[in-house]
Enzyme design. Structure first.
Site, PDB file in Angstrom:
ATOM      1  N   LEU A   1       9.375  79.747  34.016  1.00 41.57           N
ATOM      2  CA  LEU A   1       8.717  78.471  34.323  1.00 41.57           C
ATOM      3  C   LEU A   1       7.759  78.110  33.198  1.00 41.57           C
ATOM      4  O   LEU A   1       7.064  78.977  32.673  1.00 41.57           O
ATOM      5  CB  LEU A   1       7.891  78.579  35.607  1.00 41.57           C
TER       6      LEU A   1
ATOM      7  N   GLY B   1      11.652  83.150  35.603  1.00 43.17           N
ATOM      8  CA  GLY B   1      12.592  82.031  35.703  1.00 43.17           C
ATOM      9  C   GLY B   1      13.744  82.159  34.712  1.00 43.17           C
ATOM     10  O   GLY B   1      14.861  81.687  34.981  1.00 43.17           O
TER      11      GLY B   1
ATOM     12  N   ASN C   1       9.158  89.311  37.027  1.00 42.23           N
ATOM     13  CA  ASN C   1       7.835  89.925  36.891  1.00 42.23           C
ATOM     14  C   ASN C   1       6.741  89.137  37.609  1.00 42.23           C
ATOM     15  O   ASN C   1       5.559  89.304  37.324  1.00 42.23           O
ATOM     16  CB  ASN C   1       7.483  90.070  35.402  1.00 42.23           C
ATOM     17  N   GLU C   2       7.147  88.262  38.549  1.00 39.81           N
ATOM     18  CA  GLU C   2       6.189  87.351  39.190  1.00 39.81           C
ATOM     19  C   GLU C   2       4.961  88.066  39.752  1.00 39.81           C
ATOM     20  O   GLU C   2       3.840  87.588  39.609  1.00 39.81           O
ATOM     21  CB  GLU C   2       6.870  86.573  40.332  1.00 39.81           C
TER      22      GLU C   2
HETATM   23  C1  LIG Z   1       5.567  80.448  45.925  1.00 40.12           C
HETATM   24  C2  LIG Z   1       6.395  80.631  44.711  1.00 40.12           C
HETATM   25  C3  LIG Z   1       5.633  80.675  43.469  1.00 40.12           C
HETATM   26  C4  LIG Z   1       6.139  80.876  42.267  1.00 40.12           C
HETATM   27  C5  LIG Z   1       7.525  81.236  41.981  1.00 40.12           C
HETATM   28  C6  LIG Z   1       7.788  81.134  40.549  1.00 40.12           C
HETATM   29  C7  LIG Z   1       9.018  81.837  40.077  1.00 40.12           C
HETATM   30  C8  LIG Z   1       9.103  81.881  38.596  1.00 40.12           C
HETATM   31  C9  LIG Z   1       8.028  82.189  37.863  1.00 40.12           C
HETATM   32  C10 LIG Z   1       7.981  82.152  36.367  1.00 40.12           C
HETATM   33  O1  LIG Z   1       8.944  81.975  35.663  1.00 40.12           O
HETATM   34  S1  LIG Z   1       6.411  82.323  35.725  1.00 40.12           S
HETATM   35  C11 LIG Z   1       6.610  82.463  33.968  1.00 40.12           C
HETATM   36  C12 LIG Z   1       6.853  83.875  33.652  1.00 40.12           C
HETATM   37  N1  LIG Z   1       7.020  84.038  32.248  1.00 40.12           N
HETATM   38  C13 LIG Z   1       6.407  84.970  31.557  1.00 40.12           C
HETATM   39  O2  LIG Z   1       5.649  85.780  32.083  1.00 40.12           O
HETATM   40  C14 LIG Z   1       6.671  84.975  30.081  1.00 40.12           C
HETATM   41  C15 LIG Z   1       5.450  84.688  29.309  1.00 40.12           C
HETATM   42  N2  LIG Z   1       5.738  84.658  27.898  1.00 40.12           N
HETATM   43  C16 LIG Z   1       5.934  85.773  27.157  1.00 40.12           C
HETATM   44  O3  LIG Z   1       5.894  86.893  27.626  1.00 40.12           O
HETATM   45  C17 LIG Z   1       6.198  85.549  25.703  1.00 40.12           C
HETATM   46  O4  LIG Z   1       5.761  84.274  25.352  1.00 40.12           O
HETATM   47  C18 LIG Z   1       7.700  85.684  25.335  1.00 40.12           C
HETATM   48  C19 LIG Z   1       8.591  84.828  26.231  1.00 40.12           C
HETATM   49  C20 LIG Z   1       8.122  87.164  25.452  1.00 40.12           C
HETATM   50  C21 LIG Z   1       7.864  85.219  23.871  1.00 40.12           C
HETATM   51  O5  LIG Z   1       7.057  85.964  23.041  1.00 40.12           O
HETATM   52  P1  LIG Z   1       6.768  85.424  21.558  1.00 40.12           P
HETATM   53  O6  LIG Z   1       5.863  86.434  20.923  1.00 40.12           O
HETATM   54  O7  LIG Z   1       8.021  85.077  20.867  1.00 40.12           O
HETATM   55  O8  LIG Z   1       6.038  84.032  21.788  1.00 40.12           O
HETATM   56  P2  LIG Z   1       4.534  83.800  22.177  1.00 40.12           P
HETATM   57  O9  LIG Z   1       4.080  84.750  23.221  1.00 40.12           O
HETATM   58  O10 LIG Z   1       3.727  83.766  20.915  1.00 40.12           O
HETATM   59  O11 LIG Z   1       4.578  82.362  22.849  1.00 40.12           O
HETATM   60  C22 LIG Z   1       4.817  81.213  22.069  1.00 40.12           C
HETATM   61  C23 LIG Z   1       4.205  79.995  22.752  1.00 40.12           C
HETATM   62  O12 LIG Z   1       4.861  79.792  24.008  1.00 40.12           O
HETATM   63  C24 LIG Z   1       3.897  79.754  25.047  1.00 40.12           C
HETATM   64  N3  LIG Z   1       4.539  80.264  26.271  1.00 40.12           N
HETATM   65  C25 LIG Z   1       5.196  81.398  26.402  1.00 40.12           C
HETATM   66  N4  LIG Z   1       5.672  81.528  27.646  1.00 40.12           N
HETATM   67  C26 LIG Z   1       5.286  80.418  28.312  1.00 40.12           C
HETATM   68  C27 LIG Z   1       5.472  79.960  29.644  1.00 40.12           C
HETATM   69  N5  LIG Z   1       6.183  80.653  30.548  1.00 40.12           N
HETATM   70  N6  LIG Z   1       4.961  78.775  29.975  1.00 40.12           N
HETATM   71  C28 LIG Z   1       4.264  78.034  29.082  1.00 40.12           C
HETATM   72  N7  LIG Z   1       4.055  78.412  27.788  1.00 40.12           N
HETATM   73  C29 LIG Z   1       4.554  79.597  27.434  1.00 40.12           C
HETATM   74  C30 LIG Z   1       2.785  80.608  24.535  1.00 40.12           C
HETATM   75  O13 LIG Z   1       1.626  80.324  25.227  1.00 40.12           O
HETATM   76  C31 LIG Z   1       2.764  80.151  23.072  1.00 40.12           C
HETATM   77  O14 LIG Z   1       2.205  78.840  23.055  1.00 40.12           O
HETATM   78  P3  LIG Z   1       1.411  78.258  21.808  1.00 40.12           P
HETATM   79  O15 LIG Z   1       2.435  78.160  20.702  1.00 40.12           O
HETATM   80  O16 LIG Z   1       0.920  76.929  22.262  1.00 40.12           O
HETATM   81  O17 LIG Z   1       0.314  79.220  21.513  1.00 40.12           O
END
Ligand SMILES: CC/C=C\CCC/C=C/C(=O)SCCNC(=O)CCNC(=O)[C@H](O)C(C)(C)COP(=O)(O)OP(=O)(O)OC[C@H]1O[C@@H](n2cnc3c(N)ncnc32)[C@H](O)[C@@H]1OP(=O)(O)O
Length: 302
Positions: free
Chosen positions: A108, A153, A177-178
């Site tokens: 997400l 997601g 990993n939520e």
């Molecule tokens: C009641 C029900 C409620 C909820 C149900 C929801 C179900 C689903 C939930 C989800 O999907 S929650 C999201 C979970 N995702 C994560 O935990 C991943 C987080 N991100 C990372 O671990 C890393 O970014 C990476 C994907 C492994 C990539 O690593 P890398 O070193 O290549 O990039 P970097 O960390 O430098 O990130 C670049 C840039 O992107 C932004 N970013 C990353 N992930 C997200 C995200 N999920 N949403 C928004 N933005 C994200 C990060 O902040 C950096 O931004 P910047 O360039 O502006 O600094």
């Protein structure tokens, strides 16, 4: 929902994806490198590039958003690209992959649910449900060529496909990993997990918020193959050939038989699921922890 040869059982009118398009560039068609006829024409949008190969009936769909976080625009463009391929009888399969280095899909887009009003969160969650429903029930063969990290997601997008090939890189972890973010996977994410890796493994992995490195992902059954990074695309194509060797109607009806009950469960409770999501993510405590997590991600960079 016709059920015959060339069936299309995905519920098409679940939502009107066009209505969600806000200033996207979807619909552009451009010749693929090297030119060629219609079969070589790419189409897509800012965030999704589709490289169709009419001769094989297979299209490669590449995500190209920053970190491939599932923004509302990306979700919408994915639904539209999928629909376009489903409506074109030339195509029987899609390979879904990432154009973004090291990340298949970051899950997400947390900026869509941090500091947003309930109406926006609801619109966003409906788009997420829509993509999952369409992918999970797609009449096409979907193969995920996972060439990067695949959390939360992102994992659900991969699990909606029929088959998963993961690049053998210890940084490319996959899983839901939520709980580690203080949020709870909704029932349909849980159901998709259970359908893939079984109840006990899901119970453990969901509670612990496990992100599996490739060898463990293979062992638990989250992915079907782990191969060196430079072989992900070719292996995905070989897998595709294996699935396409089966007559469409038999494979499609079998897929429907295996997946329909899970999808129907969401269809029956879609509004309640949306309300549940919105009231949960809009809580002050959840907003604070999501904000802190986003901040940590931003600071980790560089
Ligand atoms: C009641 C029900 C409620 C909820 C149900 C929801 C179900 C689903 C939930 C989800 O999907 S929650 C999201 C979970 N995702 C994560 O935990 C991943 C987080 N991100 C990372 O671990 C890393 O970014 C990476 C994907 C492994 C990539 O690593 P890398 O070193 O290549 O990039 P970097 O960390 O430098 O990130 C670049 C840039 O992107 C932004 N970013 C990353 N992930 C997200 C995200 N999920 N949403 C928004 N933005 C994200 C990060 O902040 C950096 O931004 P910047 O360039 O502006 O600094």
């Amino acid at each position: 929902m016709a059920l015959a040869s060339g069936v299309r059982f995905a519920p098409r009118a679940l939502l009107r994806p066009w209505a969600l398009l806000r200033g996207t560039t979807l619909g552009r068609t451009e010749p693929a490198a090297g030119g060629g006829g219609d079969g070589a024409r790419r189409f897509g949008s800012q965030r999704v590039l589709v490289e169709p190969d009419a001769a094989s009936g297979v299209a490669v769909m590449k995500l190209r958003n920053p970190s491939n976080a599932l923004s509302l625009e990306l979700l919408t463009e994915l639904v539209i690209s999928l629909e376009k391929l489903e409506n074109d009888k030339t195509f029987r399969g899609i390979i879904l992959t990432s154009d973004c280095p090291r990340v298949f899909c970051a899950g997400l887009d947390l900026t869509e649910i941090c500091g947003r009003n309930p109406a926006h969160c609801a619109e966003y969650w409906k788009a997420m449900q829509e993509l999952w429903l369409r992918m999970y029930l797609s009449s096409l063969v979907l193969v995920a060529a996972i060439n990067g990290a695949c959390p939360a997601g992102g994992c659900i997008i991969a699990l909606s496909c029929d088959c998963r090939v993961l690049a053998d890189n210890p940084k490319y972890r996959i899983g839901l990993n939520e709980t580690l973010l203080g949020i709870i996977a909704p029932f349909w994410l849980k159901d998709t997990y259970v359908n893939t890796i079984g109840h006990r493994a899901s119970e453990q992995a969901l509670q612990l918020g496990s992100l599996f490195p490739p060898a463990e992902a293979l062992q638990v059954g989250l992915v079907d193959q782990v191969v060196p990074e430079d072989q992900v695309q070719s292996t995905a194509l070989s897998e595709m050939a294996r699935w396409l060797a089966v007559p469409d109607h038999a494979r499609q009806l079998t897929k429907n038989m295996m997946r329909k009950a899970t999808a129907d469960r969401l269809l029956r409770q879609r509004d309640a699921d949306t309300q549940n999501f919105v009231s949960f993510v809009c809580r002050d405590s959840i907003q604070k922890s999501l904000q802190a997590y986003l901040e940590k991600l931003r600071q980790r960079k560089g």
